[in-house]
Write a protein that holds these residues in place. Sequence first.
Motif: not given
Lengths: 147, 413
Positions: A92, A83-86
């Motif tokens: 991000f 999960d790139l947002s995390d």
Amino acid sequence: MKTILTVLLGLLLGAAPAWAVLGQRVTSVQSDRARLRGELRAVERQGYSVQQITAADGTVIKEYVSPAGMVFGVSWQGPAMPDLSDLLGAYFPEFQKASGTATRRHRAVAVKTDQVVVESGGHLRAFHGIAYVPGLLPSNLTPAVVQ
Amino acid sequence: MKTKNGLRDLVGQFGLVFILLPGLIALASCGGGSSSSSSGSGSGGGSAVNNTQPVQVNLGPLNNDADVLFTSVTICVPGSSNCQTIQDVQVDTGSEGLRLLASQVSLSLPGVNDASGSPLGNCVTFADNSYVWGPVESADVEMAGEKASSVPIQIIGDTHFPVVPHACNSGGANDDTVAALGANGLIGVGVFRQDCGSACAGSVSTVPTVYFSCPSSGCVLASVPLGNQLQNPVWMFAQDNNGLLISLPSVPDTGSATVSGSMIFGIGTQSDNALGSAQVYTTDDLGNFTTTFNNKSYSSSYIDAGSNGLFFLTSSITGIPLCTGGNSGFYCPATTQNLTAMNTGQNGTSGQVSFSIANANTLFQGANSAFNDLGGPSPGDFDWGLAFFFGRNVFVGIEGQTSSAGQGPYWAY
């Protein structure tokens, strides 16, 4: 202390980031390990340390920590994209904005802005990538340590 | 799209009656032994069937694609002659399984459920963080004269299915429209039988975020047996099922407006798919081999018809500048770079590859769609995309299937 409190609150609300976030303090690593049901291994290197989390699905996340305790880089390798947002946290939106201007689809991206560098590649079953914040990189290191 | 969804609703309500009847009639009259394909091409008694599916590189449905390979795929309600042919499906050797946009599918297909009867959803997040999400449904899949029965496929962006779970993707772009996907669907014909394989069939505590079980209470991560996962349809064909060959003619260095070629099923099964002088490069269990460039080895390299160029390393390593403007995902050298690399399979086979990287902004100035010298960055590896295929016969050997080249997974060219 504020960071720890935020992480605890996040856990209570079930909305904690899955791992330590780029640009934040290393204190969030332990909560990541718990979330990922993973194994944590720390390695001291010359001028920085690497916190390596191996998640249950085999994904390996490495977090590169400066002597000042800041996560200046992250890398990932695994069967699915993390999960790139995390993982990228506050960086991000900038990644999204920069990668969104590229017109092509379904393959590697290399994003480089003044704030952050994100390189992501691979295919089904085998994804990998790195991200780092040039401004947080200790002055005696090169970006090549993040891999 | 609203109209298409409306049509889908209609079929959903009434389709089952139309679908079941012909299927039952076919079963009753033929004892289940005959092809129920509406195309009616001869396939009797093990004789050779047409194994050549036309493919084309063109500007695509958005009129702006480069190095994207398209074909058409016919899907049918399982066991029936209720079929639909979908054009502009992108051919991808970097994935497995058929994935179609819900807006393009008018048939009502049966869903694939887990053991407790809950619908299964499939998720892929690509390296650019865009994703496809939607239910797993079952269809007969036909290309050329070949047919695979009851194949689990993915329907992308089905508005009747639960929204994407956070664990599948958060914040990425949803490729659920033609505009976002650049095609009506993807047909994954890579070196594996399933899209995920044993990694998704083990304990639910260890599966990657690919399959989800979706009861009414919400979608949760799921372990899915191999047979219910998305399948590379080629290995499910009745014959010519050990792999495939993609054959595209060469193009000039300035590109071609369009290119027509063939996707030929089977390896060494008919007179048109002999291995010939092709070298065999076996892969590791992730589908990768090693590419060596400037004396450095990159062990996560691969061949992928679904990547629209030759993607390798980064600008800082190659010294080739990225394009400015909207094409920043491509290389834009001042003059064309002529380069060589070495590919090495797990089996030790090595072969040199000569390739060129031209200025993408210059290539894109005309109306050409097919380029052998289009390239860009791919951090830490070589992704030999569609540009690699021009002027070559590239064989895809599927895992567990055997041919004169040995047992898959392998590439041969």
